[in-house]
Every structure is written in structure tokens, then in C-alpha cells.
Design an enzyme around this catalytic site. Structure first.
Site, PDB file in Angstrom:
ATOM      1  CD  GLU A  71      -2.349  -1.286   2.871  1.00 48.51           C
ATOM      2  OE1 GLU A  71      -2.345  -0.390   3.663  1.00 48.51           O
ATOM      3  OE2 GLU A  71      -2.876  -2.343   3.451  1.00 48.51           O
ATOM      4  CE  LYS A 115       5.187   5.637   6.890  1.00 47.65           C
ATOM      5  NZ  LYS A 115       4.264   6.612   7.250  1.00 47.65           N
ATOM      6  CG  ASP A 139       3.717  12.913   4.080  1.00 52.43           C
ATOM      7  OD1 ASP A 139       3.668  12.504   5.417  1.00 52.43           O
ATOM      8  OD2 ASP A 139       4.510  13.385   3.564  1.00 52.43           O
ATOM      9  CE1 TYR A 176      -3.804   3.028   8.300  1.00 45.51           C
ATOM     10  CE2 TYR A 176      -3.680   4.769   6.481  1.00 45.51           C
ATOM     11  CZ  TYR A 176      -3.435   4.160   7.875  1.00 45.51           C
ATOM     12  OH  TYR A 176      -2.826   5.310   8.878  1.00 45.51           O
ATOM     13  CE  LYS A 189       9.071   7.491   5.371  1.00 42.32           C
ATOM     14  NZ  LYS A 189       9.353   7.852   7.016  1.00 42.32           N
ATOM     15  CB  CYS A 236      24.272  32.073 -29.106  1.00 40.75           C
ATOM     16  SG  CYS A 236      23.780  30.272 -29.067  1.00 40.75           S
ATOM     17  CB  CYS A 278      25.850  29.753 -33.196  1.00 43.97           C
ATOM     18  SG  CYS A 278      24.355  31.039 -32.818  1.00 43.97           S
ATOM     19  CB  CYS A 280      20.081  31.747 -29.736  1.00 45.21           C
ATOM     20  SG  CYS A 280      21.242  31.677 -31.423  1.00 45.21           S
ATOM     21  CB  CYS A 299      21.539  28.471 -33.488  1.00 45.48           C
ATOM     22  SG  CYS A 299      22.435  27.890 -31.925  1.00 45.48           S
TER      23      CYS A 299
HETATM   24  S1  IVH Z   1      -0.878   0.607   8.852  1.00 46.14           S
HETATM   25  C1  IVH Z   1      -0.358  -1.452  12.409  1.00 46.14           C
HETATM   26  N1  IVH Z   1      -1.031   1.578   6.532  1.00 46.14           N
HETATM   27  O1  IVH Z   1       2.023   5.720   8.878  1.00 46.14           O
HETATM   28  C2  IVH Z   1       0.001  -0.422  11.163  1.00 46.14           C
HETATM   29  N2  IVH Z   1      -0.255   3.109   8.256  1.00 46.14           N
HETATM   30  O2  IVH Z   1       4.395   5.449  10.571  1.00 46.14           O
HETATM   31  C3  IVH Z   1      -0.135   0.881  11.459  1.00 46.14           C
HETATM   32  N3  IVH Z   1       0.270   5.472   7.372  1.00 46.14           N
HETATM   33  O3  IVH Z   1       0.458   5.844  12.045  1.00 46.14           O
HETATM   34  C4  IVH Z   1      -0.624   1.643  10.353  1.00 46.14           C
HETATM   35  N4  IVH Z   1      -0.110   5.129   5.358  1.00 46.14           N
HETATM   36  O4  IVH Z   1      -0.907   7.038  10.059  1.00 46.14           O
HETATM   37  C5  IVH Z   1      -0.710   1.842   7.782  1.00 46.14           C
HETATM   38  N5  IVH Z   1      -1.051   2.110   4.237  1.00 46.14           N
HETATM   39  C6  IVH Z   1      -0.785   2.488   5.554  1.00 46.14           C
HETATM   40  C7  IVH Z   1      -0.176   3.856   6.095  1.00 46.14           C
HETATM   41  C8  IVH Z   1       0.007   3.955   7.258  1.00 46.14           C
HETATM   42  C9  IVH Z   1       0.343   5.796   6.097  1.00 46.14           C
HETATM   43  C10 IVH Z   1       0.490   5.994   8.586  1.00 46.14           C
HETATM   44  C11 IVH Z   1      -0.248   5.662   9.910  1.00 46.14           C
HETATM   45  C12 IVH Z   1       0.819   5.200  10.657  1.00 46.14           C
HETATM   46  C13 IVH Z   1       2.031   5.809  10.337  1.00 46.14           C
HETATM   47  C14 IVH Z   1       3.337   4.940  10.841  1.00 46.14           C
END
Ligand code: IVH
Length: 677
Positions: A111, A113, A115, A224, A312, A412, A415, A430, A435
């Protein structure tokens, strides 16, 4: 003394709390905050009588939240361990296999991650009853009311038999489009823009007073995890996600699966390459062991599960030294300053160049050679210079470094032609049609439909001719010989003959087409037509002073400047002359019935036009010039003919008195066609 210090500290802490919690824009570090807080706690312990009722130390809850009630999570909200590179990802996979005592390939759900801000949503008998921020993982703030305004959080689960209690976990994010809109609005209102979508999302979610519903509406919830309320048959994380989707939640569409570490790493690389094109910000890939039974066996240590890892992305920003600024000439002649950097790792690659766009950008950011700068790389885009560490300049100067301002060069770098920057444009160019940096592009343009229309001279052939050194300047097109074209790789006799025939056809053109073909900036079909009809001939255009060009209707100062500096460039003039030497013929296009190719039928004749003619005067003027004649504004003994339309003025009387022949349009056409005379 103690009393005033307590008041001062309380006030300061309240302000920093608000900055941190409501505005997500802290001004001091956590450590500095702790020091202030500890000082206040110590003073209050020594002087309990001075404790204020609204002291920041007196608030309950996991964190001082000024306004939101706090509540315990039904089960802790965990965090994730990180993998910073492929080796750490492999080590994670190896540990999972070891703990599960298996040699088999582990199946993972992959999945993005997200932000944003983690939250927990509680549904009782299918109804949304409470939403909490992650807080410290044990206790969060109750932001239920705000969450009810987020479109992707269903009020009810789409299910006939919902569980008694469901605890859904996911992330609140602010898509980039909404982030930009919000910041534009803040800037207009004189407020400081948010640093990034994460801060903006957290800030929107924690609004207390004067809640801006539009900001809440822009948020998105992506689910998630299901901490409670799983249906019996569910045995995998992938099925959990299916369940969440079925209930009406948004699950990240970028979600996928990976078998083993190698597939996981490959998935991660693919996601990284898509990163810049996603509508939201993500900062890595989360891999979760798919089988829930395995998850249970692996368990949790400290605050993170052993069955998941956040792989990451490399940081996208880095700091380095700007060692030099060079200039590149693009296909269109635009000069772009390019930063030569002390090599630095950013976004997973080593970067030693970055784009600086143009002079305005250099001036606006006050970028100087020798500066320490912050660069950024997003997705697969060219790295950009974000800003100069102005605060580090004094240090650089103390080290004896010289910081050098740069100006775009007057010549330029490819040229050596004199560069031009048109008024009102940010780009320096130019202007030389030949050129080398621009030749392919200019040649393609010259051969295109609306220009000289050299049938078959497309991109591939242009590349071939230029790369083989057969064409070094535009006019070389007309010097090409059949034998040398036929000798080019992947060219047969027949295609060579076709090309030569097409060039032969293109040799006869009009002034309008030639002007288009030269690729003069701002000169498209309309402008080219205006210039051609006003001047009638190339010679007259080449001899025209700039203000005559600017005085033509529909041609403003910028176009006049562009045409003037193009035609004023000695190289371009020489090139035009060579076109003619190599046999380019300019014909006057047929206009109306009489039409007519260039001739010298009217050579030595001067015409005066008067009265209302059936077509614009320029048309007649152009045809007279094309046939070698001249026009004049007033009748004299030297006038050969007066061409008179309806309602002629005093010129007709004057012509009659001087015995100058008077023609109507039919007479003029006959003259031009060679009848009479
Ligand atoms: S699972 C038990 N899935 O990342 C697992 N967390 O660094 C914990 N986060 O506190 C959560 N995307 O806020 C999970 N696909 C994802 C996520 C995710 C972002 C965040 C979440 C968590 C933090 C941990």
C-alpha cells in the site's frame, strides 16, 4: 517576580500550543517547548498559590488540545518500523520468514504510505459515532464533528448486517489540487501558506472556531485497516481491504501485492516512479504480511507490528553548493541557466545539475555562484532549485568564498550570435536560424505544411540529414544533391528522388510562406500575411525601418521588435540571400480573378489608386509591385495610370487635367493580363 514569570510562561506556552496544534506551524523545537513547560511546572510547584486556573499545565488529556475532548482508542494505534533501502527490506522479509519458521515466499499487500494524519473511526451497528486523531497512539482527540464533513467518510456502512462495533483506521489526506487552492486563498487573505499538504490536512481537521467547511470538504479519507469488526471469513489483509471497499470506504487505488522481497522492491520502485503524478503525497510503500494468521503469530513489539514495514522513499530535498551556472540553448533558441552542483544524493539518485529557468528566477531567488542551496526532485522531473540558504551566506563569506551574480550571456554559447530578450518576455533567446542547437527544430518547421511544405522531410529525415552533416544551415536544403541523399543510411534511390522532387516544388513559394518558414518569433500565418501584403516584396521588407513595421495595423511593438531584430541579424540576412541564390523564387499569390504570377509587365509604371475598389487596396498594391510597378499617393506628371474605383476624389480631376490615363478595375486587369497597353 514568580507571578509575572508564571503569567509570561503560561502565555508563551498557550501561544506555542496554538501554533503547534491548531496551525501546525510550530516556531520552536520540542526541546525548547519542554524547557519552557518544565520551568513553569517548577515555578508552580514552588508557588502552588500562584497556579492560574487556565494554566497550560492544568489541562487533562494526552496532549493539551485546547478545545477537543480526548478519548481512548479501542486498541492502540500503532506505528510502523521503517526500511530505508532495499537491503533493509530484504532483512525485514528474512526476519518474517525466520519468525514464521518457513522457507516459503511471503505474500505481502503493498500500500502507498500516505503522508497525512492517521485516524480511527468507530461505527456502532453500522453508524458513524466517533472519530479520533491518532494522538499518542493510546488517546486521541475527538474530531467527530469535523469528520462528518469529509465526503469519503460514510455516515453508514453499506451493509445489511454490520458488526456491532467496527474500528476502521486510515489516513486523512489533502489532495494536492485542494492544497494548492487552499494556499492560494490563504495568500490572498494575507495568511501564511501551509508548508505541505500534511500540515494543511492536520490543520483543517483540527479547526475549532469558525470552522471552514470548504477546507473539510477538500479532505479525503483513505482506509487501510480494520482493528475491530472483521467478519468471520476474512483471513487476509487483502480481504480486509475488500471489506472496507464494500462498506463504502476509499482504499488507495495504488494498492497491490508482492511475493517476496524482490517483488516488493520492484513494486516500490514502480510506485516511486509514479509518485510525481499521483494526486496525493505519499512517502513510501507499506508492506503488510497478507495472511492474518501469520500477522497474529508475528505479533507486535514496542509500538510497531512485526508483520509490517514502511519502505520509505528517499528524501526529495537536499542541500548542496552551487558551483557554477552554465547556459544551455534549447530547440527553440531559449537560453536556460543550468546549475552545476556539488553532487548530492536526492530522491534516490545523485544529482549534479538543476534547472534555474530564466534570469527572472535567478534575480527573484537571488541565486549566486558559491551559494548553499536547497534542491528538490519530485518523481522523475528535473531537479529544481527551491531556495538559497541566505542564512548561510555569512559563513560562506567568512570562509573567503566569493558569491557571484550571473547575467544571461550577450552571445549564444553555441553559435555566438547576439542574444535577444523581447520586451515583456522572461526568456532570452538566440535568434540565429542556423544555430546548431536549433537547426533540427528550425528545419522541421521550415519543411512543415504551412511553411515551405517540403513533402516527406519529416523528423526522421531531418535528424538523418543534420547528423550526417549534409545540412549545416537551413539554406543547405536547397543545395542538396540527389547522389548525396541517396548515399544516406536507410535511403534508397526512390526516396532520394522523391525528396529532391519535393524540394524542387518547394523552391517556388510566396513571401507569406517564406516568412512563416523562417520561424521568426510571433510570426504565424496572420502576421506573415500582413507583412507580405504591406510590403509586397522581400526587398522592401528587408529595407523597412522598424517603425514602419510597427505602424502596420494588427502588428504591435513586440512583433515589430521581434521581426526587426530577426531581420537585423546579419547571419539571418545572409541566410535569406543564400536561399535566393540557391533558386528560391517568391511569387505573388493569385488574388481574385486576374491573379498573377510575378512578371515585369508593369516595370517602370507608377500607379495612383483612388476611390472605393472591390478589394482592399493592399491587394492591388501588392499585385502592382509583383508585376514590377510602383504605387504612389499623389498624382503628378510622372504618374503612369490612375486606378479609380467608385466615388473617386480630387485625384481623378487632377489626373484628367494632366492627361494621365484613368483605368477602372476591368481596364487594370486587362493591362495586367497583357491586353491593350
Ligand atoms: S498501517 C499497524 N498503512 O503511517 C500498522 N499506516 O508510520 C499501522 N500510514 O500511524 C498503520 N499509510 O498514520 C498503515 N498504508 C498505510 C499507511 C499508514 C500511512 C501512517 C499511519 C501510521 C504511520 C506509521
Amino acid at each position: 517576580m514568580a507571578r509575572s514569570r508564571i503569567a509570561e510562561l503560561s502565555e508563551a506556552l498557550r501561544r506555542h500550543d496554538a501554533l503547534y496544534y491548531q496551525q501546525d506551524a510550530p516556531e520552536i523545537s520540542d526541546r525548547e517547548y519542554d524547557l519552557l513547560r518544565r520551568e513553569l511546572e517548577r515555578l508552580e510547584a514552588d508557588h502552588p498559590d500562584l497556579i492560574l486556573p487556565d494554566s497550560p499545565t492544568q489541562r487533562v488529556g494526552a496532549e493539551p488540545a485546547d478545545g477537543f475532548a480526548t478519548a481512548a482508542h479501542r486498541s492502540p494505534m500503532l506505528s510502523l518500523d521503517n526500511a530505508m533501502n532495499a537491503d533493509e527490506m530484504r532483512a525485514f522479509d528474512a526476519r518474517v520468514r525466520k519468525l514464521l519458521e518457513t522457507g516459503e515466499t511471503i505474500e505481502y499487500v503493498a500500500e502507498p504510505k500516505l503522508d497525512g494524519s492517521g485516524i480511527e473511526l468507530i461505527y456502532e451497528a453500522g453508524r458513524f459515532v466517533q472519530g479520533l486523531t491518532r494522538g499518542d497512539g493510546q488517546t486521541g482527540e475527538d474530531v467527530t464533528l469535523n469528520l462528518r464533513r469529509v465526503g469519503s467518510i460514510p455516515e453508514r456502512l453499506a451493509s445489511d448486517r454490520p458488526p456491532e462495533i467496527a474500528s476502521i483506521r486510515g489516513e486523512i489526506v489533502l489532495p494536492l489540487a485542494g492544497f494548492e487552492r487552499l494556499n492560494e486563498k490563504r495568500i490572498r487573505a494575507g495568511l501564511r501558506p501551509f508548508e505541505n499538504p500534511r500540515n494543511a490536512a492536520a490543520g483543517s481537521l483540527r479547526q475549532i472556531h469558525d470552522v471552514d467547511l470548504e477546507r473539510l470538504g477538500a479532505l479525503e479519507f483513505r482506509a487501510y485497516a480494520l482493528a475491530e469488526g472483521r467478519e468471520g471469513a476474512i483471513a487476509r489483509q487483502s480481504e480486509v481491504l475488500d471489506q472496507l471497499r464494500a462498506w463504502g470506504f476509499l482504499v488507495s487505488p495504488e494498492t497491490g501485492r508482492a511475493r517476496g522481497a524482490d517483488e516488493a522492491i520492484a513494486f516500490h520502485e514502480r510506485l516511486l516512479s509514479k509518485r510525481g503524478r499521483l494526486p496525493i503525497e505519499i512517502d513510501g510503500t507499506v508492506f503488510k504480511v497478507d495472511r492474518l494468521e501469520d500477522q497474529a503469530r508475528l505479533g507486535t513489539i514496542a509500538r510497531a507490528p512485526r508483520w509490517a514495514i514502511a519502505f520509505k522513499f528517499p528524501p526529495e530535498q537536499a542541500e548542496t553548493v552551487l558551483e557554477d551556472i552554465e547556459f544551455q540553448v534549447g530547440r527553440t533558441g531559449a537560453l536556460t541557466p543550468v546549475a552545476r552542483l556539488r553532487p548530492v544524493r536526492v530522491g534516490g539518485v545523485t544529482v549534479s545539475n538543476a534547472s534555474l529557468h530564466n534570469q527572472d528566477e535567478l534575480d527573484r531567488k537571488d541565486i549566486r555562484i558559491g551559494d548553499r542551496i536547497v534542491i528538490q526532485r519530485a518523481g522523475d522531473v528535473i531537479p529544481q532549485v527551491v531556495r538559497v540558504r541566505l542564512d548561510r551566506r555569512r559563513e560562506a563569506l567568512a570562509e573567503g568564498l566569493r558569491l557571484v551574480r550571473t547575467q544571461l550571456p550577450e552571445r549564444c554559447p553555441v553559435c555566438d550570435a547576439k542574444t535577444v530578450r523581447l520586451a515583456g518576455e522572461s526568456v532570452t533567446r538566440c535568434p540565429n536560424v542556423d544555430c546548431p542547437a536549433q537547426l533540427k527544430n528550425n528545419l522541421r518547421h521550415l519543411a512543415s505544411r504551412g511553411a515551405l511544405d517540403v513533402d516527406g522531410l519529416g523528423e526522421k529525415l531531418v535528424d538523418l540529414l543534420v547528423e550526417a552533416g549534409r545540412i549545416e544551415r537551413l539554406s543547405d536544403v536547397f543545395a542538396l544533391r540527389m547522389e548525396e541523399v541517396a548515399r544516406l543510411p536507410r535511403m534508397g534511390e526512390k526516396s532520394a528522388a522523391n525528396l529532391i522532387a519535393a524540394i524542387e516544388r518547394a523552391r517556388t513559394t510566396t513571401l507569406t510562406r517564406l516568412l512563416i518558414a523562417l520561424g521568426i518569433r510571433h510570426v504565424g500565418e496572420t502576421v506573415a500575411e500582413r507583412l507580405a501584403s504591406h510590403f509586397g516584396s522581400l526587398e522592401r521588407l528587408l529595407a523597412a525601418p522598424r517603425d514602419e513595421i510597427a505602424a502596420i495595423e494588427g502588428i504591435g511593438a513586440t512583433i515589430a521588435q521581434s521581426v526587426g531584430s530577426f531581420l537585423g541579424d546579419p547571419h539571418n540576412r545572409a541566410e535569406i540571400a543564400r536561399f535566393l541564390e540557391l533558386g528560391l523564387r517568391i511569387e505573388t499569390p493569385a488574388t481574385g480573378s486576374g491573379g498573377g504570377a510575378t512578371s515585369d509587365r508593369l516595370a517602370g509604371r507608377t500607379f495612383v489608386l483612388t476611390g472605393a475598389l472591390s478589394r482592399p487596396r493592399e491587394d492591388f498594391e501588392q499585385r502592382i509591385k509583383a508585376a514590377g510597378g510602383k504605387t504612389s499617393g499623389s498624382v503628378s506628371r510622372k504618374t503612369s495610370y490612375v486606378l479609380a474605383g467608385g466615388d473617386p476624389g480630387s485625384k481623378l480631376a487632377k489626373a484628367a487635367s494632366l492627361g494621365v490615363p484613368i483605368l477602372d478595375e476591368a481596364g487594370f486587369e486587362a493591362l495586367l493580363a497583357g491586353e491593350g497597353d
